[in-house]
Scaffold this motif. Structure first.
Motif, PDB file in Angstrom:
ATOM      1  N   PHE A  57       0.824  -1.204   0.000  1.00 34.83           N
ATOM      2  CA  PHE A  57       0.000   0.000   0.000  1.00 34.83           C
ATOM      3  C   PHE A  57       0.863   1.261   0.000  1.00 34.83           C
ATOM      4  N   PHE A  58       1.900   1.242   0.878  1.00 34.91           N
ATOM      5  CA  PHE A  58       2.686   2.457   1.101  1.00 34.91           C
ATOM      6  C   PHE A  58       4.181   2.166   1.109  1.00 34.91           C
ATOM      7  N   GLY A  59       4.649   1.451   0.115  1.00 41.30           N
ATOM      8  CA  GLY A  59       6.081   1.254  -0.062  1.00 41.30           C
ATOM      9  C   GLY A  59       6.671   0.112   0.735  1.00 41.30           C
ATOM     10  N   SER A  60       6.413   0.082   2.027  1.00 45.59           N
ATOM     11  CA  SER A  60       6.941  -0.979   2.876  1.00 45.59           C
ATOM     12  C   SER A  60       6.096  -1.093   4.133  1.00 45.59           C
ATOM     13  N   GLN A  61       6.322  -2.157   4.877  1.00 41.63           N
ATOM     14  CA  GLN A  61       5.550  -2.388   6.098  1.00 41.63           C
ATOM     15  C   GLN A  61       5.812  -1.300   7.133  1.00 41.63           C
ATOM     16  N   GLU A  62       6.971  -0.676   7.088  1.00 41.07           N
ATOM     17  CA  GLU A  62       7.313   0.378   8.046  1.00 41.07           C
ATOM     18  C   GLU A  62       6.382   1.584   7.939  1.00 41.07           C
ATOM     19  N   ASN A  63       5.743   1.747   6.782  1.00 41.73           N
ATOM     20  CA  ASN A  63       4.885   2.921   6.551  1.00 41.73           C
ATOM     21  C   ASN A  63       3.406   2.655   6.792  1.00 41.73           C
ATOM     22  N   VAL A  91       2.704   6.449  -1.726  1.00 45.68           N
ATOM     23  CA  VAL A  91       1.563   5.615  -2.106  1.00 45.68           C
ATOM     24  C   VAL A  91       2.009   4.753  -3.280  1.00 45.68           C
ATOM     25  N   THR A  92       2.002   3.427  -3.094  1.00 43.68           N
ATOM     26  CA  THR A  92       2.542   2.520  -4.115  1.00 43.68           C
ATOM     27  C   THR A  92       1.538   1.456  -4.552  1.00 43.68           C
ATOM     28  N   ALA A 107      -4.902  11.321  -2.968  1.00 51.64           N
ATOM     29  CA  ALA A 107      -5.682  12.514  -2.624  1.00 51.64           C
ATOM     30  C   ALA A 107      -6.030  12.559  -1.142  1.00 51.64           C
ATOM     31  N   ILE A 108      -6.395  11.396  -0.589  1.00 46.49           N
ATOM     32  CA  ILE A 108      -6.702  11.328   0.842  1.00 46.49           C
ATOM     33  C   ILE A 108      -5.474  11.632   1.672  1.00 46.49           C
ATOM     34  N   GLU A 109      -4.332  11.077   1.273  1.00 41.48           N
ATOM     35  CA  GLU A 109      -3.091  11.324   2.005  1.00 41.48           C
ATOM     36  C   GLU A 109      -2.715  12.794   1.999  1.00 41.48           C
ATOM     37  N   GLU A 110      -2.838  13.420   0.826  1.00 38.56           N
ATOM     38  CA  GLU A 110      -2.469  14.830   0.710  1.00 38.56           C
ATOM     39  C   GLU A 110      -3.382  15.711   1.549  1.00 38.56           C
TER      40      GLU A 110
END
Length: 476
Positions: free
Chosen positions: A248-254, A264-265, A470-473
């Motif tokens: 979802f977001f690059g890696s589990q850390e995020n 956002v990936t 968009a939600i993240e921003e």
């Protein structure tokens, strides 16, 4: 379910009585609770505030299963009456009813089981009680030291680290399968033993299911949960996604933030591969980068946990993906028949075999008018004796690793301890943040559209990427 799970019905104190009677039960809403009075008068009795009724918004699996008696045996004073109340069937519906009660400042329920997938948003809004301000330091330290750490984290405030909710039970999925059908297709005990700790790839798994299904009396091959609901976003799709190397977001850390600062990936090529595997399981169009045989019916795009559970237990599927509680249900239904139960971890992709972290936490309503008595219930809930009873009566895994030996000794679950251990060691959490409820709606809708061939995997992935960005921003 999880995340994101159905309302499981477990109905007696003893394991054998429970297994003999496991089945579906209708759900009742929060409006039926009666643990407090809307006018704010205290239900407790006695000078120390201990007594009266404590209502627990729990589930049908806690009703008529000796739970109040077990809590009393674990230390809850006899002056306290404990009422277990049935919730709606889906986790999302239960979440909405709790939110409605909190917004109305209702004193009912006193305690509630909250899904680990949506507890943090309630904590962040101040909609649950900070237990570190209510319970002793000794008890808080005990929970943090003894509990499954990934579950502990989903019950803590994301900024302060204070504990608001204690783990009630963790959950994770496995593949449950009919050994008898695989035997008929040429597979042996050696294969079954290997699969317990070294699951097959998605390609090997679907080929094996296809062979077992070819001459079987089962209507379906592999059944799983693909409906447009929270469980698809947090769990089933998350497993496809992670096994293929997507995120979802690059890696589990995020996964837990920071919101607005993480990449956002979900629209990446590897993330799209996760959608393609799910689509190929149904349609077999060769979209995924690995060979997938179509072994799932189109109907999975409209199924949740109770659907696949009943189908598999009736012998109408070769395999199913479902939570740990379903093992007990299948063991009961298969008893006395020619059907033989097998359990393995989920199939692996290029990034391995991953299992969605499910489970539920015990939380307190900030508007409860019987907090002192509710705290007595919380303390007893964390006792070894109650957690063993919960496992015996409802097949819910203990939230303490120290009790796993008890699971290993179980007549029902002991034979499958190796795949359970593998699954528990390979968990993928959902990205539980304050914005996840809106993001998961997007994920479920877009992935389900791909499963129904309303969109291509690429179109679904692109839409998720744009909407979640968009939600993240906005939130960041």
């Amino acid at each position: 379910m999880a995340e994101e799970q159905d309302s499981r019905t477990k109905g007696s104190v003893s394991r054998r009585r429970y297994l003999a009677g496991a089945g579906a039960v209708g759900a009742a809403g929060l409006a039926g609770c009666s643990g407090g009075n809307s006018n704010g008068t205290t239900t407790g009795t006695g000078g120390d505030g201990i007594g009266g009724k404590v209502t627990v918004f729990s589930g049908p699996q806690y009703v008529d299963a000796g739970m109040p008696e077990a809590l009393h045996e674990a230390g809850v004073p006899d002056s306290i009456t404990i009422e277990m109340v049935r919730p709606p069937q889906q986790s999302g519906s239960k979440q909405q009813q709790l939110r409605t009660a909190i917004n109305a400042k209702s004193t009912d329920p006193d305690l509630v089981l909250t899904d680990n997938g949506w507890t943090i948003p309630f904590i962040a809004r101040g909609d649950l009680v900070n237990l570190e301000k209510e319970m002793s330091d000794e008890f808080i330290s005990q929970v943090k030291d003894e509990g499954v750490q990934s579950m502990i984290e989903t019950g803590m405030h994301p900024k302060t680290g204070d504990l608001y909710s204690i783990p009630a039970f963790p959950d994770f999925p496995t593949i449950q399968y009919r050994k008898d059908l695989f035997r008929a297709a040429g597979y042996t005990d050696s294969d079954f033993e290997t699969w317990q700790s070294n699951p097959p790839s998605w390609s090997e798994f679907t080929e094996a299911v296809s062979k077992a299904h070819e001459n079987a009396d089962a209507k379906y091959g592999h059944v799983w949960q693909g409906d447009n609901y929270v469980g698809l976003a947090c769990c089933t799709f998350n497993e496809f996604l992670t096994s293929m190397g997507g995120a979802f977001f690059g890696s589990q850390e995020n996964l837990f933030g920071p919101i607005g600062e993480r990449p956002v990936t979900i629209g990446s090529e590897k993330s799209t591969d996760g959608i393609e595997v799910a689509v190929d399981l149904i349609h077999g169009e060769g979209l995924a980068p690995t060979d997938i045989t179509a072994v799932s019916p189109q109907e999975v795009a409209g199924w949740i946990e109770p659907d696949t559970k009943s189908i598999f237990e009736s012998g109408n599927a070769v395999t199913q993906r479902n939570w740990t509680y379903a093992i007990g249900g299948a063991a009961s239904k298969f008893e006395g028949t020619d059907m033989e139960l097998g359990v393995m971890p989920l199939p692996k992709g290029p990034n391995g075999s991953w299992h969605a972290q499910g489970g539920w936490l015990l939380s307190m309503n900030p508007y409860s008018d019987n907090k002192e008595s509710a705290k007595e219930v919380i303390k007893a809930w964390w006792s070894d004796s109650f957690l063993k009873h919960q496992f015996d009566a409802a097949n819910f895994m203990p939230p303490k690793p120290s009790l796993y030996s008890y699971v290993q000794q179980s007549e029902t679950y002991g034979p499958y301890f190796e795949p359970l251990k593998f699954s528990a060691q390979n968990l993928i959490p959902r990205p539980t943040t304050s914005v996840w409820p809106s993001q998961r709606t997007i994920v479920a809708s877009e992935v389900n559209a791909a499963l129904r061939k309303k969109k291509s995997p690429q179109e679904a992935a692109k839409a998720m990427q744009e909407k979640i960005e968009a939600i993240e921003e906005q939130a960041g």
